[in-house]
Design an enzyme around this catalytic site. Structure first.
Site, PDB file in Angstrom:
ATOM      1  N   ASP A   5     -10.100  -5.451  -3.160  1.00  0.00           N
ATOM      2  CA  ASP A   5      -9.487  -4.442  -2.294  1.00  0.00           C
ATOM      3  C   ASP A   5     -10.361  -3.190  -2.287  1.00  0.00           C
ATOM      4  O   ASP A   5     -10.621  -2.590  -3.332  1.00  0.00           O
ATOM      5  CB  ASP A   5      -8.095  -4.130  -2.868  1.00  0.00           C
ATOM      6  CG  ASP A   5      -7.257  -3.231  -1.992  1.00  0.00           C
ATOM      7  OD1 ASP A   5      -7.812  -2.291  -1.393  1.00  0.00           O
ATOM      8  OD2 ASP A   5      -6.044  -3.477  -1.921  1.00  0.00           O
ATOM      9  N   SER A  53       0.843  -1.198   0.000  1.00  0.00           N
ATOM     10  CA  SER A  53       0.000   0.000   0.000  1.00  0.00           C
ATOM     11  C   SER A  53       0.885   1.257   0.000  1.00  0.00           C
ATOM     12  O   SER A  53       1.659   1.445  -0.942  1.00  0.00           O
ATOM     13  CB  SER A  53      -0.951  -0.055   1.197  1.00  0.00           C
ATOM     14  OG  SER A  53      -1.987   0.899   1.058  1.00  0.00           O
ATOM     15  N   HIS A  81      -7.333  -6.013   1.003  1.00  0.00           N
ATOM     16  CA  HIS A  81      -6.151  -5.186   1.303  1.00  0.00           C
ATOM     17  C   HIS A  81      -5.410  -5.663   2.548  1.00  0.00           C
ATOM     18  O   HIS A  81      -4.443  -5.026   2.975  1.00  0.00           O
ATOM     19  CB  HIS A  81      -6.620  -3.736   1.501  1.00  0.00           C
ATOM     20  CG  HIS A  81      -5.537  -2.702   1.306  1.00  0.00           C
ATOM     21  ND1 HIS A  81      -4.929  -2.478   0.090  1.00  0.00           N
ATOM     22  CD2 HIS A  81      -4.946  -1.810   2.163  1.00  0.00           C
ATOM     23  CE1 HIS A  81      -4.027  -1.516   0.211  1.00  0.00           C
ATOM     24  NE2 HIS A  81      -4.009  -1.101   1.460  1.00  0.00           N
TER      25      HIS A  81
END
EC number: 3.1.2.12
Lengths: 282, 282
Positions: free
Chosen positions: A226, A150, A259
């Site tokens: 995600d 991320s 995620h």
């Protein structure tokens, strides 16, 4: 640079350790985690994979949840996980305590704006200061790779793209590919770097890839379920930028994955092997 | 019994999920985690490994940190992780908020003393109620195994020893082997079960093993650098009791390993294979 041991836990025949040291770059104490595989007891210096974590994380999330130690122990790869921002007395935080800026959200840039510029220099910390500490204190070589998740995926991409010859390989999980064009990036870059968008370009993978002097193949995994995919992560932007630049990119879209660290754990071994091949351990 | 989905994360081709339901046994809502390997989508019902966590844990620690999903996905074994105590409105806690009694510390017994007896019935919850919920709501068989860590290792041992035919296999990491003879056990049993030590014997593996009607082989891993080894865990007591009873025990003392999840992760695959063999998945 003296480092202070905080904890040591035996793990897969090696050691998971945490250390604290005074970071000159960050103007604060900082903590890092390191996994030393069993081969670290032998004479041959080992290569290092640097892992950059995402928003809200610190040095521990990856070591607790990714399940990377088992294969790292087999491959003989050291893993180093820094924190995601400076912390401690005098380090300013988001005035509203938001989780996407300030503490836990350094974005791996060198801030130029006040009150951030005095401490928020995670780029220099990750690229230069921390490797110097690691290479001075542990039985490691100068063979380095970098990966992250991320915000940390963004960090891994820009560290590699900006530093030809410094890393043997790079990969990312669900990276923020184009921070100039997403809300997290606007907030972070606007505050850390100021309003001049020209200055943002040197911290954006999609911009950097056009002129990258080194063409390290990028391995990117992205979960299709995600929650941040469309608004924040934008793998299609990276795909287009890589295609335009002729930069090698393997973008794997993983159906059903989100995620979380469950996603990272599911594919971390593929990334470890990608790095181990480049580091001469496979 | 209706169960409510809290979260679902894809993991190694299967799903890590959390559910909440109203537990009649505990007199409270309770949450469990379940790992459903990819084979759960097929027609054949899968066996279940129940994991009992240790003091201060809840249903999430094992799923986050043990790294069990990868091999469970290969073997086709479901893993279920209950909480370690009742929780919620009306559930009493240690009056001083200690971490070794009350919330997070149910010790897998049925309390007989007030104010605990109304809620603290983790034994019935783990042995009967939860498996009934699992077997009614998921594509699983009635083939069960059980394992756990520390307080949960104690739980796994007593659940198996007290219920011949109910489990195909049992194992434990750093179990509290002899709660009648250690400070954690004295506090918990004294409060939950009262001062009559005769009544404690039916909740102590070292006592139960003498008359166990079934001789399931016990697999126990114990870290030699575990801070709780000498005072609380006492593997030598289990070893002596098993020897006296002629009960099969494999006690593996692991040099350098401590009481943490780094220890569990390092050896969880051996335990999964131990259970998979008994469950017909290897």
């Amino acid at each position: 640079m003296s480092i202070e041991l905080i904890s040591a836990n035996k793990s897969f025949g090696g050691w998971n350790k945490r250390y604290r040291y005074r970071s000159a770059v960050l103007g604060s104490d900082t903590v890092f985690g390191i996994y030393l595989p069993p081969q670290a007891d032998q004479s041959e210096p080992l290569p290092v994979l640097y892992w950059l974590s995402g928003l809200t994380c610190n040095d521990e999330n990856f070591m607790h949840k990714a399940g990377a130690q088992k294969l790292a122990a087999e491959l003989g790869v050291v893993i180093v996980a820094p924190d995601t921002s400076p912390r401690g007395e005098g380090v300013p935080d988001d005035p509203e305590g938001a989780w996407d800026f300030g503490l836990g959200a350094g974005f791996y840039v060198n801030a130029t704006e006040q009150p951030w510029a005095g401490h928020y220099r995670m780029y220099d910390h990750v690229v230069s200061e921390l490797p110097a500490v690691i290479e001075a204190n542990f039985p490691v070589s100068d063979q380095r790779s970098i990966s992250g998740h991320s915000m940390g995926g963004h960090g891994a991409l820009i560290c590699a793209l900006k530093n030809p010859g410094r890393y043997q390989s790079v990969s990312a999980f669900a990276p923020i590919t184009n921070p100039m064009d997403c809300p997290w990036g606007h907030k972070a870059f606007g505050n850390y770097l100021g309003s001049d968008r020209e200055a943002w370009k040197q911290w954006d993978a999609c911009e950097l890839i056009a002129d990258a002097p080194e063409r390290l193949p990028l391995l990117v995994d992205q979960g299709e379920a995600d929650n941040f995919l469309a608004e924040q992560l934008k793998p299609e932007a990276l795909e287009a930028a890589a295609a335009a630049a002729g930069h090698p990119l393997t973008l794997r879209c993983q159906p059903g994955y989100d995620h979380s660290y469950y996603f990272i754990a599911s594919f971390i071994d593929d990334h470890l092997r990608h790095h181990a091949r480049a580091l001469g351990r496979l």
